[in-house]
Design an enzyme around this catalytic site. Sequence first.
Site, mmCIF file in Angstrom:
data_model
loop_
_atom_site.group_PDB
_atom_site.id
_atom_site.type_symbol
_atom_site.label_atom_id
_atom_site.label_comp_id
_atom_site.label_asym_id
_atom_site.label_seq_id
_atom_site.Cartn_x
_atom_site.Cartn_y
_atom_site.Cartn_z
ATOM 1 N N HIS A 155 5.012 7.049 32.421
ATOM 2 C CA HIS A 155 6.352 6.505 32.646
ATOM 3 C C HIS A 155 6.767 5.588 31.498
ATOM 4 O O HIS A 155 7.698 4.807 31.636
ATOM 5 C CB HIS A 155 6.393 5.776 33.989
ATOM 6 C CG HIS A 155 6.089 6.700 35.127
ATOM 7 N ND1 HIS A 155 7.060 7.285 35.914
ATOM 8 C CD2 HIS A 155 4.898 7.197 35.569
ATOM 9 C CE1 HIS A 155 6.491 8.078 36.800
ATOM 10 N NE2 HIS A 155 5.175 8.045 36.610
ATOM 11 N N GLU B 65 -12.315 1.503 12.901
ATOM 12 C CA GLU B 65 -13.031 0.761 11.871
ATOM 13 C C GLU B 65 -13.991 1.668 11.085
ATOM 14 O O GLU B 65 -14.318 1.393 9.938
ATOM 15 C CB GLU B 65 -13.817 -0.394 12.506
ATOM 16 C CG GLU B 65 -13.493 -1.730 11.861
ATOM 17 C CD GLU B 65 -14.143 -2.921 12.555
ATOM 18 O OE1 GLU B 65 -13.402 -3.872 12.831
ATOM 19 O OE2 GLU B 65 -15.346 -2.923 12.813
ATOM 20 N N LYS C 208 -8.963 -11.971 6.061
ATOM 21 C CA LYS C 208 -9.773 -13.203 6.073
ATOM 22 C C LYS C 208 -9.572 -13.974 4.777
ATOM 23 O O LYS C 208 -9.443 -15.194 4.787
ATOM 24 C CB LYS C 208 -11.264 -12.863 6.235
ATOM 25 C CG LYS C 208 -11.626 -12.302 7.591
ATOM 26 C CD LYS C 208 -13.135 -12.160 7.698
ATOM 27 C CE LYS C 208 -13.534 -11.359 8.908
ATOM 28 N NZ LYS C 208 -14.918 -10.945 8.906
#
Length: 434
Positions: A310, A289, A424
């Site tokens: 793995h 961010e 948003k």
Amino acid sequence: MIKLNFDFSTAFSLVEMGDINDMMPKVEKAHKSLVEKTGEGNEFLGWLDSPIKVSKGVILDIQAEAEKIRNKADIYVVIGIGGSYLGSRAVIEALKHNFDSLCDDRKSPFIVYAGQTLSEDYMADLLEVLDKKDYCLTVISKSGTTLEPAIAFRILKSHLEKKYGKEDARERIIAITDKEKGALKNLAIEEGYKTYIVPNDVGGRYSLLTPVGLLPIAVAGFDIDAIVEGARLMRHHLITDNDFEHNPAWQYATYRNILYNKGKSIELMVNYLPNLQFFSEWWKQLYGESEGKNGKGLFPASVSNTTDLHSMGQYVQDGERLMFETIIHVENSNKKVKIPYDGNNYDGLNYLSTMSLTEINHKAEEGTSMAHIEGKVPQIRIGIDKLDEENLGKLVFFFEFSCGLSGYLLGVNPFDQPGVEAYKKNMFKLLEKN
Ligand code: PA5
């Protein structure tokens, strides 16, 4: 004493002394802008002083509230998203018993999280559990308007009030929000909740060393004094030792920016302990961010080894050469487990029976590092002696300070997050918010 060890030697295969020297004037300027609070985003530099500003009075108050919660709750719900919950979760998960939900002799409430997802099944499952247990909750939102925690709080507040009645429910709720504004602040005043403040000049992802992080950590039973002390020691070191040789934040910020400029566009945080998985999540948010803007920024990713050797191990060793690694090395375990000697030795493991699991884990780490050097993956190694509050406090402040420096070196404002608004806007339009 700063007991963190930094090793940049394998990154040095790609980073030359000339690159470092070229970067130094910029690093000096970035350091000055940060500590003198003159750079971009300087209205959000309150976190720089969090370790020295959080008063003994506030710590004692948080500890007293935490004790009340610990005495009356089996479950403690932390409602928040992004910087409002990742910091406390990173520290709690790093320090807690790995199977705490299964421990009968627990001394602390079981910590659960809400408001970090919109999953209906998650919320339904949580309510089902809360029906049968005593619980308290803390809702954390700086803006007080973020949709995910706001919905979770509405649902859980209603559940709590039905379960305990309005009066008792009030005593079970703490709100952490802005000093003056926002829907949550207004609601907290209206309902008379106990509140703590997210300081104006501290952004969510830099708020771990404020009540945002400290209250949940204290409820979980950990020593917040020691966390703040660790951060305070690191702060002093990083602010005052302003030269490349002695300042690990200068080194980390410089190396990662040089590696980025040389085409390494992914930084992989590597740990060898499952307890550190959420520390990596916190770090990813902090760096993602802060730096991912204006078409720039290292992509922060993480693996938890040996588990991920793995799965992602193949790619790291042999896939596209895009990344470098930042390894968190923990020297000592807090507990010991012996590998038994077996007379039959059918599994052929007797050669390990004089070693501890930690020693074997370290050999796996060393072997992986050697293989990744062969595979041309530069590495930065940060070592701590053990996972405890003080070391975590040091690491938290180290990564915060380095993030500010690194963002300035990259040429972005590390303290805003304009990109978060895009989803948003669309979501509220689709939800027909008026
Ligand atoms: O770091 C940040 O600023 C964000 O991740 C915020 O913490 C997150 O979006 C939640 O915001 P708020 O605390 O206002 O609900």
